[in-house]
Design a protein around this motif. Structure first.
Motif, short mmCIF file in Angstrom:
data_model
loop_
_atom_site.label_atom_id
_atom_site.label_comp_id
_atom_site.label_asym_id
_atom_site.label_seq_id
_atom_site.Cartn_x
_atom_site.Cartn_y
_atom_site.Cartn_z
N ASN A 11 0.81 -1.23 0.00
CA ASN A 11 0.00 0.00 0.00
C ASN A 11 0.85 1.28 0.00
OD1 ASN A 11 -2.33 -1.44 -0.10
ND2 ASN A 11 -2.79 -1.30 2.10
N GLU A 12 1.67 1.41 -1.01
CA GLU A 12 2.53 2.60 -1.13
C GLU A 12 2.23 3.35 -2.43
OE1 GLU A 12 4.29 3.58 1.28
OE2 GLU A 12 5.01 1.85 2.44
N ARG A 13 1.01 3.24 -2.89
CA ARG A 13 0.64 3.86 -4.16
C ARG A 13 0.99 5.36 -4.19
NH1 ARG A 13 -3.12 2.96 -8.32
NH2 ARG A 13 -3.84 4.95 -9.14
N ASP A 41 6.10 -6.03 -4.68
CA ASP A 41 4.79 -5.66 -4.11
C ASP A 41 3.99 -6.89 -3.73
OD1 ASP A 41 2.76 -3.61 -3.51
OD2 ASP A 41 1.63 -4.69 -5.07
N ASP A 42 3.35 -6.82 -2.57
CA ASP A 42 2.57 -7.96 -2.09
C ASP A 42 1.09 -7.79 -2.40
OD1 ASP A 42 4.87 -9.09 -1.25
OD2 ASP A 42 4.47 -8.96 0.90
N ASN A 43 0.79 -7.70 -3.67
CA ASN A 43 -0.59 -7.52 -4.12
C ASN A 43 -1.33 -6.46 -3.29
OD1 ASN A 43 -0.20 -9.50 -6.04
ND2 ASN A 43 -0.95 -11.15 -4.72
N GLU A 68 2.07 -12.95 -2.64
CA GLU A 68 1.17 -12.89 -1.49
C GLU A 68 1.82 -12.11 -0.36
OE1 GLU A 68 -2.02 -14.06 -1.18
OE2 GLU A 68 -1.71 -14.24 -3.35
N LYS A 69 1.02 -11.42 0.46
CA LYS A 69 1.60 -10.70 1.59
C LYS A 69 2.06 -11.68 2.66
CE LYS A 69 0.77 -7.14 5.04
NZ LYS A 69 2.19 -6.94 5.29
N ASN A 70 3.36 -11.64 2.91
CA ASN A 70 3.92 -12.57 3.86
C ASN A 70 4.99 -11.90 4.72
OD1 ASN A 70 3.99 -15.04 5.01
ND2 ASN A 70 4.70 -16.14 3.19
N ALA A 95 9.84 2.47 0.77
CA ALA A 95 9.16 3.19 -0.31
C ALA A 95 8.64 4.56 0.12
CB ALA A 95 7.99 2.35 -0.81
N ASP A 96 8.72 4.87 1.42
CA ASP A 96 7.97 6.02 1.94
C ASP A 96 8.80 7.30 2.13
OD1 ASP A 96 9.52 5.12 3.95
OD2 ASP A 96 7.90 4.81 5.40
N PHE A 97 9.91 7.40 1.40
CA PHE A 97 10.77 8.60 1.45
C PHE A 97 11.48 8.78 2.79
CE2 PHE A 97 7.87 9.61 -2.00
CZ PHE A 97 8.77 9.99 -2.99
N LYS A 214 0.31 4.61 5.53
CA LYS A 214 0.31 4.13 6.91
C LYS A 214 1.51 3.25 7.20
CE LYS A 214 -4.63 3.80 8.05
NZ LYS A 214 -5.29 3.43 6.79
N SER A 215 1.91 3.24 8.47
CA SER A 215 2.98 2.34 8.89
C SER A 215 2.48 0.91 8.84
CB SER A 215 3.41 2.69 10.31
OG SER A 215 4.32 1.73 10.76
N LYS A 216 3.38 -0.03 8.49
CA LYS A 216 2.97 -1.43 8.40
C LYS A 216 3.44 -2.23 9.61
CE LYS A 216 1.95 -0.03 4.22
NZ LYS A 216 2.59 1.24 4.08
N1 LIG Z 1 6.18 -6.29 0.04
C1 LIG Z 1 5.97 -5.93 1.33
N2 LIG Z 1 6.42 -4.72 1.76
C2 LIG Z 1 6.20 -4.39 3.06
C3 LIG Z 1 5.55 -5.24 3.98
N3 LIG Z 1 5.51 -4.61 5.17
C4 LIG Z 1 6.12 -3.42 5.01
N4 LIG Z 1 6.55 -3.28 3.72
C5 LIG Z 1 7.28 -2.16 3.13
O1 LIG Z 1 8.47 -2.00 3.86
C6 LIG Z 1 8.83 -0.63 3.94
C7 LIG Z 1 8.93 -0.21 5.40
O2 LIG Z 1 7.64 -0.22 5.98
P1 LIG Z 1 7.08 0.99 6.87
O3 LIG Z 1 5.63 0.79 7.11
O4 LIG Z 1 7.49 2.28 6.28
O5 LIG Z 1 7.83 0.70 8.20
P2 LIG Z 1 8.46 1.77 9.16
O6 LIG Z 1 9.34 2.67 8.37
O7 LIG Z 1 9.05 1.01 10.28
O8 LIG Z 1 7.17 2.52 9.69
P3 LIG Z 1 6.84 4.10 9.52
O9 LIG Z 1 7.62 4.79 10.58
O10 LIG Z 1 5.39 4.24 9.71
O11 LIG Z 1 7.25 4.49 8.16
C8 LIG Z 1 7.77 0.13 3.19
O12 LIG Z 1 8.23 0.34 1.88
C9 LIG Z 1 6.59 -0.83 3.22
O13 LIG Z 1 5.71 -0.62 2.15
C10 LIG Z 1 5.07 -6.50 3.48
O14 LIG Z 1 4.48 -7.30 4.20
N5 LIG Z 1 5.32 -6.79 2.18
#
Ligand SMILES: Nc1nc2c(ncn2[C@@H]2O[C@H](COP(=O)(O)OP(=O)(O)OP(=O)(O)O)[C@@H](O)[C@H]2O)c(=O)[nH]1
Ligand SMILES: [Mg+2]
Length: 382
Positions: A11-13, A41-43, A68-70, A95-97, A214-216
């Protein structure tokens, strides 16, 4: 040479298009490597993959794989497996800069002398300007925990996701056994590379907070993070257990040989002692090489290592003897008890010495120490 920037996305569109554009721009200044981008990308339900496809059609060096998201870890493993044969280096980034693409040329430059470059928030000039105090404490605390419990104290930022790695090193890691799926993967990967003798360098980065999306990071990730630190250390403990078991067998062989040569063959007990020690050292070496350090990366020089092991063991033997003598002579302790203390000290010495010197499973980490005297830069390692 070829390098690939691997970006896992979920979800980084809103972020990915801008990031790809920015990366393509930065690539113009990189002459040392042919640069590519791989988005894993995990769909994502928000259609991140569709946004990427616009660029895979536009640029021949932008690639996409989906699955698949894993978890973050398994996304990276799929990415590594996809590129490791064709590329010389990979750059890992979010991906989030949060990670500044303009740093990538420096990462690649450092890869000339190092195997694994970590963008570090916790060394001199590293920063997290967007974080409030509590966020800083949580991140630092977690990181400190991983450093101490996981045995990674030489690295200051174990959880950073901005990294560059030579693929030659990645090929040595058997990812089938990397059980961490989520964010703890970052630490497990570091641990694997660290233990396989990677030359590691930390360079300072400024980490910005994500502006959109959103943070993942989930609770499951946090629990995995803490449990994983213990698991890693237990694995180091497993090595130590193997080492001491072999050492114990060595003592039995030594005693038996001493008895055999002296009593059965009638050799002077001191001569028998020397032979018994040397034979048990050599047997110890053979077993340790096969069993305790089977993951040793320097597999070329068997006899060189044997000599080194001999040197370490003889020094250990001197430690043992000195303690036996000092404790018995000066404290009046029973000589058998003194000897046990000697064996204990020598075993610890032997273990750490062979770990760093004989089998080279530990790496040398370079960094600039964060200190209040920020102008003084300290380089550690040899
Ligand atoms: N393919 C894939 N990417 C993921 C998964 N979980 C996180 N990411 C990616 O991993 C990167 C880091 O995730 P963030 O959510 O930014 O984690 P973070 O930086 O610790 O959290 P924030 O402080 O909210 O940014 C991002 O590019 C996410 O999109 C996943 O299950 N699958
Ligand atoms: Mg982030």
């Amino acid at each position: 040479m070829k390098a690939c920037v691997i970006i896992p996305t979920y979800n980084e569109r809103e972020n990915i298009s801008g990031l790809i554009e920015l990366l393509i721009n930065v690539f113009k200044s990189i002459k040392s490597h042919e640069m590519h981008i791989l988005v894993v990308d995990d769909n994502s339900p928000d259609g991140t993959a569709n946004a990427v496809k616009i660029y895979t059609r536009k640029y021949s060096n932008v690639h996409l794989i989906t699955g698949e998201k894993n978890g973050l870890g398994s996304a990276y493993i799929r990415g590594f497996n996809h590129v490791k044969e064709e590329f010389d280096a990979v750059v890992m980034m979010d991906a989030d800069f949060s990670h500044d693409p303009k740093k990538i040329p420096l990462f690649l430059e450092e890869l000339r002398d190092f195997d694994f470059v970590i963008g570090s928030r916790y060394i001199d000039h590293g920063e997290t300007p967007d974080w409030n105090l509590s966020r800083k404490i949580i991140s630092r605390g977690g990181n400190f925990f991983a450093r101490i419990v996981g045995g990674l104290y030489k690295v200051h930022d174990c959880t950073s996701g901005f990294r560059a790695i030579k693929t030659s090193l990645l090929k040595k890691v058997d990812f089938r056994y990397l059980s961490t799926k989520g964010y703890a993967f970052q630490i497990t990967l570091l641990y694997e590379l660290f233990m396989s003798g990677a030359k590691i360098k930390e360079i300072p980065i400024v980490f910005y907070d994500r502006r959109v999306g959103k943070s993942k990071l989930s609770k499951k990730d946090i629990i995995e993070f803490f449990l994983n630190s213990y698991r890693l250390r237990l694995r180091t403990g497993e090595r130590f257990a193997k080492f001491t078991t072999i050492g114990f067998i060595g003592i039995i062989i030594n005693t038996f040989l001493l008895w055999l040569l002296t009593m059965v063959f009638g050799i002077h007990y001191l001569v028998s002692g020397v032979i018994a020690i040397e034979v048990s050292i050599l047997l110890n070496y053979i077993f340790n090489d096969l069993y305790t350090f089977s993951d040793n990366i320097d597999s070329t020089n068997y006899f060189g290592r044997m000599l080194k092991f001999n040197g370490v063991a003889l020094y250990g033997f001197l430690i043992n003897l000195s303690i036996l003598y000092l404790l018995t002579a000066y404290t009046g302790l029973n000589y058998l008890v003194s000897n046990l203390a000697g064996i204990f000290a020598a075993t610890i010495w032997n273990y750490f010495a062979v770990l760093d010197y004989t089998w080279r499973v530990k790496s040398v980490v370079y960094y600039t120490r964060k200190s209040i005297f920020s102008t003084i830069k300290v380089k550690t390692g040899s």
